[in-house]
Design a protein around this motif. Sequence first.
Motif, PDB file in Angstrom:
ATOM      1  N   GLN A 162      -6.602   0.061   6.297  1.00  0.00           N
ATOM      2  CA  GLN A 162      -6.262   1.477   6.489  1.00  0.00           C
ATOM      3  C   GLN A 162      -6.778   2.294   5.314  1.00  0.00           C
ATOM      4  OE1 GLN A 162      -2.085   2.285   6.984  1.00  0.00           O
ATOM      5  NE2 GLN A 162      -2.341   4.495   6.943  1.00  0.00           N
ATOM      6  N   GLN A 163      -7.799   3.067   5.564  1.00  0.00           N
ATOM      7  CA  GLN A 163      -8.282   4.000   4.547  1.00  0.00           C
ATOM      8  C   GLN A 163      -7.391   5.233   4.578  1.00  0.00           C
ATOM      9  OE1 GLN A 163     -12.418   5.064   4.809  1.00  0.00           O
ATOM     10  NE2 GLN A 163     -12.275   6.587   3.173  1.00  0.00           N
ATOM     11  N   VAL A 164      -6.878   5.652   3.424  1.00  0.00           N
ATOM     12  CA  VAL A 164      -5.949   6.781   3.394  1.00  0.00           C
ATOM     13  C   VAL A 164      -6.534   8.002   2.683  1.00  0.00           C
ATOM     14  CG1 VAL A 164      -3.835   5.452   3.649  1.00  0.00           C
ATOM     15  CG2 VAL A 164      -4.793   5.750   1.373  1.00  0.00           C
ATOM     16  N   SER A 165      -7.638   7.836   1.984  1.00  0.00           N
ATOM     17  CA  SER A 165      -8.334   8.965   1.372  1.00  0.00           C
ATOM     18  C   SER A 165      -9.739   8.501   1.030  1.00  0.00           C
ATOM     19  CB  SER A 165      -7.610   9.460   0.113  1.00  0.00           C
ATOM     20  OG  SER A 165      -7.739   8.523  -0.944  1.00  0.00           O
ATOM     21  N   VAL A 166     -10.522   9.374   0.426  1.00  0.00           N
ATOM     22  CA  VAL A 166     -11.896   9.032   0.107  1.00  0.00           C
ATOM     23  C   VAL A 166     -11.969   7.886  -0.891  1.00  0.00           C
ATOM     24  CG1 VAL A 166     -12.192  10.646  -1.820  1.00  0.00           C
ATOM     25  CG2 VAL A 166     -14.158  10.071  -0.377  1.00  0.00           C
ATOM     26  N   ASP A 167     -10.894   7.668  -1.669  1.00  0.00           N
ATOM     27  CA  ASP A 167     -10.955   6.643  -2.714  1.00  0.00           C
ATOM     28  C   ASP A 167      -9.766   5.674  -2.705  1.00  0.00           C
ATOM     29  OD1 ASP A 167      -9.061   8.483  -3.511  1.00  0.00           O
ATOM     30  OD2 ASP A 167      -9.743   8.623  -5.586  1.00  0.00           O
ATOM     31  N   GLU A 168      -9.040   5.607  -1.593  1.00  0.00           N
ATOM     32  CA  GLU A 168      -7.879   4.721  -1.508  1.00  0.00           C
ATOM     33  C   GLU A 168      -7.842   4.008  -0.161  1.00  0.00           C
ATOM     34  OE1 GLU A 168      -3.863   6.093  -3.004  1.00  0.00           O
ATOM     35  OE2 GLU A 168      -4.909   8.015  -2.848  1.00  0.00           O
ATOM     36  N   ALA A 169      -7.334   2.781  -0.181  1.00  0.00           N
ATOM     37  CA  ALA A 169      -7.173   2.045   1.067  1.00  0.00           C
ATOM     38  C   ALA A 169      -6.106   0.968   0.907  1.00  0.00           C
ATOM     39  CB  ALA A 169      -8.484   1.404   1.492  1.00  0.00           C
ATOM     40  N   TYR A 170      -5.459   0.651   2.039  1.00  0.00           N
ATOM     41  CA  TYR A 170      -4.521  -0.473   2.097  1.00  0.00           C
ATOM     42  C   TYR A 170      -5.177  -1.623   2.851  1.00  0.00           C
ATOM     43  CZ  TYR A 170      -0.652   2.641   0.753  1.00  0.00           C
ATOM     44  OH  TYR A 170       0.183   3.509   0.094  1.00  0.00           O
ATOM     45  N   LEU A 171      -4.906  -2.846   2.387  1.00  0.00           N
ATOM     46  CA  LEU A 171      -5.366  -4.043   3.071  1.00  0.00           C
ATOM     47  C   LEU A 171      -4.176  -4.948   3.309  1.00  0.00           C
ATOM     48  CD1 LEU A 171      -7.635  -3.156   0.796  1.00  0.00           C
ATOM     49  CD2 LEU A 171      -8.801  -5.195   1.611  1.00  0.00           C
ATOM     50  N   ILE A 181      -6.156  -2.424  -8.315  1.00  0.00           N
ATOM     51  CA  ILE A 181      -5.521  -2.964  -7.117  1.00  0.00           C
ATOM     52  C   ILE A 181      -4.083  -3.372  -7.421  1.00  0.00           C
ATOM     53  CG2 ILE A 181      -5.555  -4.825  -5.405  1.00  0.00           C
ATOM     54  CD1 ILE A 181      -8.539  -4.888  -5.567  1.00  0.00           C
ATOM     55  N   GLY A 182      -3.191  -3.026  -6.509  1.00  0.00           N
ATOM     56  CA  GLY A 182      -1.816  -3.518  -6.539  1.00  0.00           C
ATOM     57  C   GLY A 182      -1.619  -4.501  -5.412  1.00  0.00           C
ATOM     58  N   VAL A 183      -0.970  -5.621  -5.711  1.00  0.00           N
ATOM     59  CA  VAL A 183      -0.674  -6.655  -4.716  1.00  0.00           C
ATOM     60  C   VAL A 183       0.839  -6.780  -4.620  1.00  0.00           C
ATOM     61  CG1 VAL A 183      -1.000  -9.068  -4.048  1.00  0.00           C
ATOM     62  CG2 VAL A 183      -2.768  -7.888  -5.391  1.00  0.00           C
ATOM     63  N   ALA A 184       1.401  -6.629  -3.417  1.00  0.00           N
ATOM     64  CA  ALA A 184       2.860  -6.558  -3.300  1.00  0.00           C
ATOM     65  C   ALA A 184       3.295  -6.858  -1.870  1.00  0.00           C
ATOM     66  CB  ALA A 184       3.339  -5.165  -3.713  1.00  0.00           C
ATOM     67  N   PRO A 185       4.616  -6.937  -1.632  1.00  0.00           N
ATOM     68  CA  PRO A 185       5.113  -7.232  -0.282  1.00  0.00           C
ATOM     69  C   PRO A 185       4.973  -6.080   0.710  1.00  0.00           C
ATOM     70  CG  PRO A 185       6.738  -7.828  -1.958  1.00  0.00           C
ATOM     71  CD  PRO A 185       5.696  -6.997  -2.627  1.00  0.00           C
ATOM     72  N   ASN A 186       4.755  -4.850   0.233  1.00  0.00           N
ATOM     73  CA  ASN A 186       4.629  -3.737   1.163  1.00  0.00           C
ATOM     74  C   ASN A 186       3.815  -2.600   0.551  1.00  0.00           C
ATOM     75  OD1 ASN A 186       6.437  -2.067  -0.416  1.00  0.00           O
ATOM     76  ND2 ASN A 186       8.145  -3.212   0.480  1.00  0.00           N
ATOM     77  N   LYS A 187       3.636  -1.536   1.325  1.00  0.00           N
ATOM     78  CA  LYS A 187       2.718  -0.475   0.946  1.00  0.00           C
ATOM     79  C   LYS A 187       3.182   0.308  -0.275  1.00  0.00           C
ATOM     80  CE  LYS A 187       0.692   1.793   4.425  1.00  0.00           C
ATOM     81  NZ  LYS A 187       0.509   2.506   5.728  1.00  0.00           N
ATOM     82  N   VAL A 188       4.457   0.680  -0.322  1.00  0.00           N
ATOM     83  CA  VAL A 188       4.902   1.532  -1.419  1.00  0.00           C
ATOM     84  C   VAL A 188       4.820   0.813  -2.755  1.00  0.00           C
ATOM     85  CG1 VAL A 188       7.386   0.991  -1.271  1.00  0.00           C
ATOM     86  CG2 VAL A 188       6.626   3.217  -2.163  1.00  0.00           C
ATOM     87  N   ILE A 189       5.192  -0.462  -2.791  1.00  0.00           N
ATOM     88  CA  ILE A 189       5.121  -1.204  -4.055  1.00  0.00           C
ATOM     89  C   ILE A 189       3.673  -1.429  -4.456  1.00  0.00           C
ATOM     90  CG2 ILE A 189       5.867  -3.275  -5.286  1.00  0.00           C
ATOM     91  CD1 ILE A 189       8.097  -3.584  -3.202  1.00  0.00           C
ATOM     92  N   ALA A 190       2.823  -1.734  -3.479  1.00  0.00           N
ATOM     93  CA  ALA A 190       1.407  -1.943  -3.773  1.00  0.00           C
ATOM     94  C   ALA A 190       0.772  -0.683  -4.348  1.00  0.00           C
ATOM     95  CB  ALA A 190       0.668  -2.389  -2.519  1.00  0.00           C
ATOM     96  N   LYS A 191       1.129   0.481  -3.786  1.00  0.00           N
ATOM     97  CA  LYS A 191       0.564   1.744  -4.281  1.00  0.00           C
ATOM     98  C   LYS A 191       1.020   2.024  -5.709  1.00  0.00           C
ATOM     99  CE  LYS A 191       0.211   6.698  -3.362  1.00  0.00           C
ATOM    100  NZ  LYS A 191      -1.252   6.739  -3.628  1.00  0.00           N
TER     101      LYS A 191
END
Length: 362
Positions: free
Chosen positions: A107-116, A149-159
């Motif tokens: 999921q790309q969320v902006s020009v310079d950010e994405a979730y995997l 990069i943040g690696v975590a159990p979900n999106k908010v923690i990873a961000k």
Amino acid sequence: MKNSIRERITLHLDMDSFYSSVEVRDRPELEGMPVVVGSDPKGGSGRGVVSTCSYEAREFGLHSGMPISKAYRLCPNAAYLKVNMKLYKQVSSEIMNTIRIFADKFQQVSVDEAYLDIGDSIDDYRSATLLANKIKSEVKRLHGLTCSIGVAPNKVIAKIASDFNKPDGLTVVRPENVQEFLFPLHISKIPGIGKKTQPILKEMGIENVGQLATCDVQLLIAKFGKFGVVMHQLANGIDMREVKEREEVKSVSTEDTFDEDISDPKSIEKAFIDLTEKVHSAMMKKRFRFRTVTIKVRFEDFRTYTRAKTLNTATTDKDAIQRTALTLMEEFTGKGRFRLLGVGVTKLEKIDERQTFLSDFL
């Protein structure tokens, strides 16, 4: 064998000072200088704002959203550049094509950010950390830029984690370490808690995430309504949002910039074998078949060409990608040295899950 309950592992990738980093990459004379991308400062009388700035500029107190006139007063000797959104979008597209291939869901969320979301193929944090390092290395090697990069159990923690150790950072938060990571942080680290919310929380004696997490949720509801519940959940590391593609996937592609330019047929063939393997793996993860194969060719003098061929029927055949790519490459072989080669597939069709199920028994 994996547990029947799928454990989510989420990566958040954030490019470091993206606009200014692209400018410095393409203009090496700016290396080490404070660089500001935004409106024309007009000698300190400009009325626009800073879009982004290099880390060297941040040492002078500059930051995104700052009035350009103030930025000029703080750092008049910086290199002030206009926003080149066409360039940034092009580089962004190339980077996203590189990293989406590593994800089960992207999921790309902006020009310079994405979730995997990588939880389908990886179920332990050691492997996830190795993958994150691989992604960082590929972005640096292929595009000459750094990311965090943040690696975590979900999106908010990873961000939150991706911003924890910038630039060029990697922060891993395992499920058992969520509270240890979140609770000492200032409340401003929680998405959605801005300048209006912070003073109210401070009046309630809440300044860090731990205090917010342990606050009586009814008090938060009384002050903030439904957002009080959201804040309380995020502070406790609870985020049920899934990584979802925002747009229909139209292509799957990858490319490689070589450390040394290549020209001999064996090196070219090996490059296309490796590229085909990556494209096919990503395509199958997303359960697509393709009809069109494309190649991208860049010579040592930066002349760049693309070619494509559409097959008669849609297929998942890996060999068809490789054969078609090599056939398309014949036009260019022997005409110079190559610094980059790329392969992609388009005209994608979703594989019928019923057909896949039946094929397991045939």
